[in-house]
Design a protein around this motif. Structure first.
Motif, PDB file in Angstrom:
ATOM      1  N   ILE A  56       0.709  -1.241  -0.049  1.00  0.00           N
ATOM      2  CA  ILE A  56       0.217   0.050   0.034  1.00  0.00           C
ATOM      3  C   ILE A  56       0.853   1.101  -0.017  1.00  0.00           C
ATOM      4  CG2 ILE A  56      -1.680   1.443   1.503  1.00  0.00           C
ATOM      5  CD1 ILE A  56      -2.922  -1.304   2.366  1.00  0.00           C
ATOM      6  N   ASP A  57       1.893   1.298   0.923  1.00  0.00           N
ATOM      7  CA  ASP A  57       2.847   2.470   0.703  1.00  0.00           C
ATOM      8  C   ASP A  57       3.519   2.538  -0.695  1.00  0.00           C
ATOM      9  OD1 ASP A  57       2.521   2.849   3.492  1.00  0.00           O
ATOM     10  OD2 ASP A  57       4.140   1.799   4.112  1.00  0.00           O
ATOM     11  N   LEU A  58       3.521   1.459  -1.537  1.00  0.00           N
ATOM     12  CA  LEU A  58       4.138   1.604  -2.783  1.00  0.00           C
ATOM     13  C   LEU A  58       3.180   2.236  -3.577  1.00  0.00           C
ATOM     14  CD1 LEU A  58       6.535  -1.635  -2.874  1.00  0.00           C
ATOM     15  CD2 LEU A  58       7.211   0.905  -2.809  1.00  0.00           C
ATOM     16  N   GLY A  59       1.872   2.310  -3.346  1.00  0.00           N
ATOM     17  CA  GLY A  59       0.662   2.857  -4.153  1.00  0.00           C
ATOM     18  C   GLY A  59      -0.140   1.729  -4.629  1.00  0.00           C
ATOM     19  N   GLY A  60       0.104   0.524  -4.069  1.00  0.00           N
ATOM     20  CA  GLY A  60      -0.816  -0.639  -4.682  1.00  0.00           C
ATOM     21  C   GLY A  60      -2.281  -0.469  -4.072  1.00  0.00           C
ATOM     22  N   VAL A  61      -3.242  -1.065  -4.840  1.00  0.00           N
ATOM     23  CA  VAL A  61      -4.750  -1.295  -4.192  1.00  0.00           C
ATOM     24  C   VAL A  61      -4.875  -2.603  -3.847  1.00  0.00           C
ATOM     25  CG1 VAL A  61      -6.969  -0.735  -4.916  1.00  0.00           C
ATOM     26  CG2 VAL A  61      -5.266   0.896  -5.903  1.00  0.00           C
ATOM     27  N   TYR A  62      -5.528  -2.656  -2.667  1.00  0.00           N
ATOM     28  CA  TYR A  62      -5.437  -3.775  -1.962  1.00  0.00           C
ATOM     29  C   TYR A  62      -6.942  -4.540  -2.513  1.00  0.00           C
ATOM     30  CZ  TYR A  62      -5.199  -7.612   1.684  1.00  0.00           C
ATOM     31  OH  TYR A  62      -4.695  -8.601   2.436  1.00  0.00           O
ATOM     32  N   THR A  63      -6.892  -5.524  -3.188  1.00  0.00           N
ATOM     33  CA  THR A  63      -8.307  -6.010  -3.865  1.00  0.00           C
ATOM     34  C   THR A  63      -8.554  -7.298  -3.252  1.00  0.00           C
ATOM     35  OG1 THR A  63      -7.605  -4.886  -5.802  1.00  0.00           O
ATOM     36  CG2 THR A  63      -9.058  -6.484  -6.096  1.00  0.00           C
ATOM     37  N   SER A  64     -10.004  -7.600  -3.084  1.00  0.00           N
ATOM     38  CA  SER A  64     -10.412  -8.944  -2.553  1.00  0.00           C
ATOM     39  C   SER A  64     -10.389  -9.925  -3.690  1.00  0.00           C
ATOM     40  CB  SER A  64     -11.864  -8.501  -1.958  1.00  0.00           C
ATOM     41  OG  SER A  64     -11.810  -7.644  -0.860  1.00  0.00           O
ATOM     42  N   VAL A  65     -10.406 -11.144  -3.194  1.00  0.00           N
ATOM     43  CA  VAL A  65     -10.660 -12.353  -4.194  1.00  0.00           C
ATOM     44  C   VAL A  65     -11.879 -13.133  -3.520  1.00  0.00           C
ATOM     45  CG1 VAL A  65      -9.714 -14.427  -5.084  1.00  0.00           C
ATOM     46  CG2 VAL A  65      -8.308 -12.610  -4.646  1.00  0.00           C
ATOM     47  N   ILE A  66     -12.952 -13.070  -4.400  1.00  0.00           N
ATOM     48  CA  ILE A  66     -14.224 -13.466  -3.643  1.00  0.00           C
ATOM     49  C   ILE A  66     -14.636 -14.625  -4.845  1.00  0.00           C
ATOM     50  CG2 ILE A  66     -16.574 -13.417  -3.180  1.00  0.00           C
ATOM     51  CD1 ILE A  66     -15.864 -10.406  -2.341  1.00  0.00           C
ATOM     52  N   SER A  67     -14.639 -15.796  -4.397  1.00  0.00           N
ATOM     53  CA  SER A  67     -15.098 -17.045  -5.221  1.00  0.00           C
ATOM     54  C   SER A  67     -16.507 -16.865  -5.539  1.00  0.00           C
ATOM     55  CB  SER A  67     -14.845 -18.327  -4.446  1.00  0.00           C
ATOM     56  OG  SER A  67     -15.441 -19.459  -5.439  1.00  0.00           O
ATOM     57  N   LYS A  68     -16.900 -17.244  -6.867  1.00  0.00           N
ATOM     58  CA  LYS A  68     -18.365 -17.309  -7.365  1.00  0.00           C
ATOM     59  C   LYS A  68     -19.026 -18.369  -6.690  1.00  0.00           C
ATOM     60  CE  LYS A  68     -17.391 -19.944 -11.643  1.00  0.00           C
ATOM     61  NZ  LYS A  68     -17.299 -19.815 -13.236  1.00  0.00           N
ATOM     62  N   TYR A  69     -18.202 -19.200  -6.138  1.00  0.00           N
ATOM     63  CA  TYR A  69     -18.834 -20.514  -5.448  1.00  0.00           C
ATOM     64  C   TYR A  69     -19.439 -20.265  -3.785  1.00  0.00           C
ATOM     65  CZ  TYR A  69     -17.927 -22.656  -9.858  1.00  0.00           C
ATOM     66  OH  TYR A  69     -17.699 -23.020 -11.468  1.00  0.00           O
ATOM     67  N   ALA A  70     -19.001 -19.123  -3.511  1.00  0.00           N
ATOM     68  CA  ALA A  70     -19.395 -18.960  -1.972  1.00  0.00           C
ATOM     69  C   ALA A  70     -20.693 -18.360  -2.047  1.00  0.00           C
ATOM     70  CB  ALA A  70     -18.456 -17.662  -1.575  1.00  0.00           C
ATOM     71  N   ARG A  71     -21.511 -18.676  -0.709  1.00  0.00           N
ATOM     72  CA  ARG A  71     -22.681 -18.198  -0.803  1.00  0.00           C
ATOM     73  C   ARG A  71     -22.622 -16.984   0.366  1.00  0.00           C
ATOM     74  NH1 ARG A  71     -26.915 -21.963  -1.603  1.00  0.00           N
ATOM     75  NH2 ARG A  71     -28.093 -20.092  -1.467  1.00  0.00           N
ATOM     76  N   ILE A  72     -23.035 -15.848  -0.270  1.00  0.00           N
ATOM     77  CA  ILE A  72     -23.012 -14.600   0.632  1.00  0.00           C
ATOM     78  C   ILE A  72     -24.320 -13.840   0.681  1.00  0.00           C
ATOM     79  CG2 ILE A  72     -21.921 -12.455   1.014  1.00  0.00           C
ATOM     80  CD1 ILE A  72     -19.397 -13.597  -0.777  1.00  0.00           C
ATOM     81  N   GLY A  73     -24.878 -13.558   1.609  1.00  0.00           N
ATOM     82  CA  GLY A  73     -25.970 -12.881   1.963  1.00  0.00           C
ATOM     83  C   GLY A  73     -25.884 -11.459   1.269  1.00  0.00           C
ATOM     84  N   SER A  74     -27.090 -10.980   0.978  1.00  0.00           N
ATOM     85  CA  SER A  74     -27.242  -9.741  -0.002  1.00  0.00           C
ATOM     86  C   SER A  74     -27.614  -8.614   1.165  1.00  0.00           C
ATOM     87  CB  SER A  74     -28.351  -9.947  -1.124  1.00  0.00           C
ATOM     88  OG  SER A  74     -29.447 -10.108  -0.459  1.00  0.00           O
ATOM     89  N   LEU A  75     -27.839  -8.713   2.481  1.00  0.00           N
ATOM     90  CA  LEU A  75     -28.339  -7.696   2.894  1.00  0.00           C
ATOM     91  C   LEU A  75     -27.470  -7.359   4.465  1.00  0.00           C
ATOM     92  CD1 LEU A  75     -32.114  -8.647   3.360  1.00  0.00           C
ATOM     93  CD2 LEU A  75     -31.163  -6.973   1.939  1.00  0.00           C
ATOM     94  N   ASN A  76     -26.995  -6.141   4.405  1.00  0.00           N
ATOM     95  CA  ASN A  76     -26.184  -5.754   5.733  1.00  0.00           C
ATOM     96  C   ASN A  76     -24.886  -6.558   5.788  1.00  0.00           C
ATOM     97  OD1 ASN A  76     -28.179  -3.742   6.344  1.00  0.00           O
ATOM     98  ND2 ASN A  76     -29.459  -5.420   7.620  1.00  0.00           N
ATOM     99  N   VAL A  77     -24.310  -6.727   4.454  1.00  0.00           N
ATOM    100  CA  VAL A  77     -22.942  -7.488   4.454  1.00  0.00           C
ATOM    101  C   VAL A  77     -21.919  -6.508   3.942  1.00  0.00           C
ATOM    102  CG1 VAL A  77     -21.700  -9.340   3.647  1.00  0.00           C
ATOM    103  CG2 VAL A  77     -24.035  -9.828   3.914  1.00  0.00           C
ATOM    104  N   ASP A  78     -20.907  -6.521   4.786  1.00  0.00           N
ATOM    105  CA  ASP A  78     -19.723  -5.652   4.762  1.00  0.00           C
ATOM    106  C   ASP A  78     -18.551  -6.423   4.698  1.00  0.00           C
ATOM    107  OD1 ASP A  78     -18.129  -3.529   4.235  1.00  0.00           O
ATOM    108  OD2 ASP A  78     -18.236  -2.911   6.589  1.00  0.00           O
ATOM    109  N   ILE A  79     -17.661  -6.571   3.552  1.00  0.00           N
ATOM    110  CA  ILE A  79     -16.524  -7.471   3.425  1.00  0.00           C
ATOM    111  C   ILE A  79     -15.502  -6.343   3.258  1.00  0.00           C
ATOM    112  CG2 ILE A  79     -15.231  -9.170   1.981  1.00  0.00           C
ATOM    113  CD1 ILE A  79     -18.009 -10.311   1.469  1.00  0.00           C
ATOM    114  N   GLY A  80     -14.382  -6.424   4.049  1.00  0.00           N
ATOM    115  CA  GLY A  80     -13.369  -5.407   3.815  1.00  0.00           C
ATOM    116  C   GLY A  80     -12.480  -5.710   2.699  1.00  0.00           C
ATOM    117  N   GLU A  81     -11.768  -4.528   2.425  1.00  0.00           N
ATOM    118  CA  GLU A  81     -10.876  -4.846   1.355  1.00  0.00           C
ATOM    119  C   GLU A  81      -9.761  -5.769   1.371  1.00  0.00           C
ATOM    120  OE1 GLU A  81      -8.670  -1.242   0.542  1.00  0.00           O
ATOM    121  OE2 GLU A  81      -7.768  -1.228   2.707  1.00  0.00           O
ATOM    122  N   GLY A  82      -9.347  -6.603   0.334  1.00  0.00           N
ATOM    123  CA  GLY A  82      -8.386  -7.463   0.499  1.00  0.00           C
ATOM    124  C   GLY A  82      -8.608  -8.947   0.958  1.00  0.00           C
TER     125      GLY A  82
END
Length: 206
Positions: free
Chosen positions: A80-106
């Motif tokens: 991050i100090d070098l200017g990178g943007v920390y990005t999440s990796v989320i599998s399309k096979y995960a089951r994730i709720g659609s209401l009031n869900v907050d997933i942090g960066e990276g």
């Protein structure tokens, strides 16, 4: 895109990246622990061995594939100090709720993970294969939830926690920062200090 780490967890993250990324995306792996003569990861992807060789001019995004939370945090902050943007990796096979869900960066959300509604997951977390995060759970930054672990309703855990494979944290339990839960443990009581919990029922050890 740069992937941090070129060891075991990187092989798992690569499976998810191959699910989701554009075919034209170039991957490069960073690992300053590998020997310089190890030029390729899995015989295919280039390995960068030094921070001095990092160049974000074409694409500032990077993802983490470092399994140990404290090491992951240390390297991520350098990028991050070098200017990178920390990005999440989320599998399309995960089951994730659609209401009031907050997933942090990276964060890494691996295949077959279940994440219910009203869940907060901090920055740089690893939610591993077939883990279960139930309703009204809060997870701090740089935590690892290992394969098959279950956090039941209204659980709250702090930063830098490691929840072992197959462990169960019962409803309404609170864990502080830097708590480790052993594989298969059943956590039945709060632990607000930096300790390890093992066994069934879980017992706190130093």
């Amino acid at each position: 895109m740069i992937v941090l780490g070129a060891k075991g967890h990187a092989k798992d993250v690569l499976v998810v990246l191959n699910e989701t990324m554009n075919e034209t995306t170039d991957l490069t792996f960073f690992d300053d622990y590998t020997k310089p003569e190890e030029a390729l990861f899995l015989g295919k992807y280039p390995i960068i061995h030094s921070l001095d060789d990092i160049n974000f001019s074409d694409n500032p995004e990077f993802v983490s594939a470092i399994g140990f939370p404290k090491s992951r945090k240390y390297v991520v902050e350098k990028f991050i100090d070098l200017g990178g943007v920390y990005t999440s990796v989320i599998s399309k096979y995960a089951r994730i709720g659609s209401l009031n869900v907050d997933i942090g960066e990276g964060s890494n959300i691996m295949p077959f993970a279940f994440i219910s509604n009203s869940v907060s997951i901090g920055k740089g977390c690893l939610i591993n294969v077939s883990s279960n995060i139930h309703h009204d759970v809060s997870i701090g930054d740089y935590c690892d939830i290992s394969p098959g672990a279950s956090l039941l309703g209204h659980v709250k855990i702090g930063d830098n926690c490691e929840i072992g494979a197959g462990a169960i944290i019962l409803p309404n339990i609170i864990l502080g920062d830097n708590v480790t839960v052993g594989a298969g443990a059943v956590v039945v009581a709060n632990c607000l200090t930096e300790r390890t919990i093992v066994g069934v029922p879980g017992k706190i050890i130093k």
